[in-house]
Motif scaffolding. Structure first.
Motif, PDB file in Angstrom:
ATOM      1  N   ALA A  29      -9.539 -29.542 -21.220  1.00 30.06           N
ATOM      2  CA  ALA A  29     -10.440 -30.647 -20.879  1.00 30.06           C
ATOM      3  C   ALA A  29     -11.874 -30.293 -21.260  1.00 30.06           C
ATOM      4  O   ALA A  29     -12.614 -31.136 -21.785  1.00 30.06           O
ATOM      5  CB  ALA A  29     -10.340 -30.961 -19.388  1.00 30.06           C
ATOM      6  N   ALA A  30     -12.276 -29.049 -21.005  1.00 34.09           N
ATOM      7  CA  ALA A  30     -13.634 -28.610 -21.352  1.00 34.09           C
ATOM      8  C   ALA A  30     -13.826 -28.608 -22.868  1.00 34.09           C
ATOM      9  O   ALA A  30     -14.885 -29.014 -23.367  1.00 34.09           O
ATOM     10  CB  ALA A  30     -13.901 -27.231 -20.774  1.00 34.09           C
ATOM     11  N   GLU A  31     -12.809 -28.159 -23.602  1.00 32.60           N
ATOM     12  CA  GLU A  31     -12.906 -28.162 -25.066  1.00 32.60           C
ATOM     13  C   GLU A  31     -13.015 -29.589 -25.597  1.00 32.60           C
ATOM     14  O   GLU A  31     -13.795 -29.851 -26.506  1.00 32.60           O
ATOM     15  CB  GLU A  31     -11.695 -27.470 -25.678  1.00 32.60           C
ATOM     16  N   ALA A  32     -12.225 -30.500 -25.028  1.00 29.03           N
ATOM     17  CA  ALA A  32     -12.269 -31.903 -25.464  1.00 29.03           C
ATOM     18  C   ALA A  32     -13.636 -32.518 -25.185  1.00 29.03           C
ATOM     19  O   ALA A  32     -14.186 -33.244 -26.004  1.00 29.03           O
ATOM     20  CB  ALA A  32     -11.170 -32.698 -24.773  1.00 29.03           C
ATOM     21  N   ALA A  33     -14.203 -32.202 -24.012  1.00 27.64           N
ATOM     22  CA  ALA A  33     -15.531 -32.724 -23.675  1.00 27.64           C
ATOM     23  C   ALA A  33     -16.586 -32.169 -24.605  1.00 27.64           C
ATOM     24  O   ALA A  33     -17.515 -32.887 -25.003  1.00 27.64           O
ATOM     25  CB  ALA A  33     -15.862 -32.371 -22.225  1.00 27.64           C
ATOM     26  N   THR A  34     -16.442 -30.911 -25.009  1.00 29.05           N
ATOM     27  CA  THR A  34     -17.397 -30.303 -25.931  1.00 29.05           C
ATOM     28  C   THR A  34     -17.296 -30.942 -27.312  1.00 29.05           C
ATOM     29  O   THR A  34     -18.310 -31.216 -27.954  1.00 29.05           O
ATOM     30  CB  THR A  34     -17.150 -28.784 -26.049  1.00 29.05           C
ATOM     31  N   GLU A  35     -16.064 -31.199 -27.751  1.00 26.91           N
ATOM     32  CA  GLU A  35     -15.864 -31.823 -29.059  1.00 26.91           C
ATOM     33  C   GLU A  35     -16.399 -33.247 -29.090  1.00 26.91           C
ATOM     34  O   GLU A  35     -16.919 -33.701 -30.095  1.00 26.91           O
ATOM     35  CB  GLU A  35     -14.387 -31.786 -29.449  1.00 26.91           C
ATOM     36  N   GLU A  36     -16.285 -33.984 -27.974  1.00 25.25           N
ATOM     37  CA  GLU A  36     -16.823 -35.344 -27.891  1.00 25.25           C
ATOM     38  C   GLU A  36     -18.329 -35.332 -27.961  1.00 25.25           C
ATOM     39  O   GLU A  36     -18.933 -36.235 -28.521  1.00 25.25           O
ATOM     40  CB  GLU A  36     -16.381 -36.016 -26.583  1.00 25.25           C
ATOM     41  N   GLY A  37     -18.945 -34.307 -27.378  1.00 23.28           N
ATOM     42  CA  GLY A  37     -20.405 -34.210 -27.353  1.00 23.28           C
ATOM     43  C   GLY A  37     -21.008 -33.844 -28.693  1.00 23.28           C
ATOM     44  O   GLY A  37     -22.175 -34.059 -28.938  1.00 23.28           O
ATOM     45  N   ASN A  38     -20.194 -33.307 -29.596  1.00 19.88           N
ATOM     46  CA  ASN A  38     -20.716 -32.890 -30.920  1.00 19.88           C
ATOM     47  C   ASN A  38     -20.682 -34.000 -31.897  1.00 19.88           C
ATOM     48  O   ASN A  38     -20.247 -34.887 -32.143  1.00 19.88           O
ATOM     49  CB  ASN A  38     -19.930 -31.703 -31.478  1.00 19.88           C
TER      50      ASN A  38
END
Length: 183
Positions: free
Chosen positions: A174-183
């Protein structure tokens, strides 16, 4: 249960941050003591000689505590390095079960490391082993903290495996997905 585990991981991160803070305070006090000594010498006064005995050992033990206590929370935050080259090329269902197997294998290693660390801490306690510095520190204390951090990490890995097996999204994904969305 989810709330309890998340709080447990957060507590590990807070303890990790506190130990990093303690390192900073000890080093700052040592630097201040040296500066006072230099200032006293510059004024032709006798230096007070303010030092922190066994600073290197305290720093090393606090650093080890910070690293091990932060393992579980860092996993949940997606902070560990993961190589997704294979899982990205696989179908989602296969990738999920591969993730379960990898998390369980990592958990098995973490449980073994926890067990070994606990045995070492127990030996140190039974034989009253202490550090070699000016201030003798019982080695069972830092080894016990290391064991606690490894145990938390093992719990986090089992948590991730169970969450994946149930079809959920573990914290690190979930944290990785949120980071990818923010980029």
């Amino acid at each position: 249960m989810r709330r309890f585990l998340d709080r447990l991981y957060d507590a590990g991160l807070w303890l990790s941050a506190i130990t990093f803070g303690l390192i900073a305070v000890l080093v700052a006090l040592q630097i201040a003591g040296r500066l006072l000594d230099r200032a006293a010498r510059a004024l032709s006064l006798s230096p007070p000689g303010l030092t922190i005995p066994s600073l290197a050992e305290f720093g090393a033990f606090f650093f080890a505590a910070a690293v091990f206590l932060g393992l579980a929370g860092t996993l949940q935050a997606g902070g560990h390095v993961r190589v997704k080259l294979v899982t990205q090329a696989l179908p989602e269902r296969v990738a999920r079960w591969l993730g379960v197997l990898v998390a369980l294998a990592a958990a098995a290693l973490a449980v073994f490391a926890t067990w070994s660390s606990a045995l070492q801490a127990l030996d140190s306690y039974q034989f009253d082993s202490v550090s070699y510095g000016v201030i003798p520190i019982p080695l069972a204390i830092p080894q016990g903290v290391m064991t606690l951090g490894l145990a938390l990490f093992a719990v986090a890995l089992v948590d991730a495996a169970v969450t994946l097996a149930r079809g959920g999204t573990p914290g690190h994904l979930a944290a990785e997905a949120a980071t990818e969305e923010g980029n």
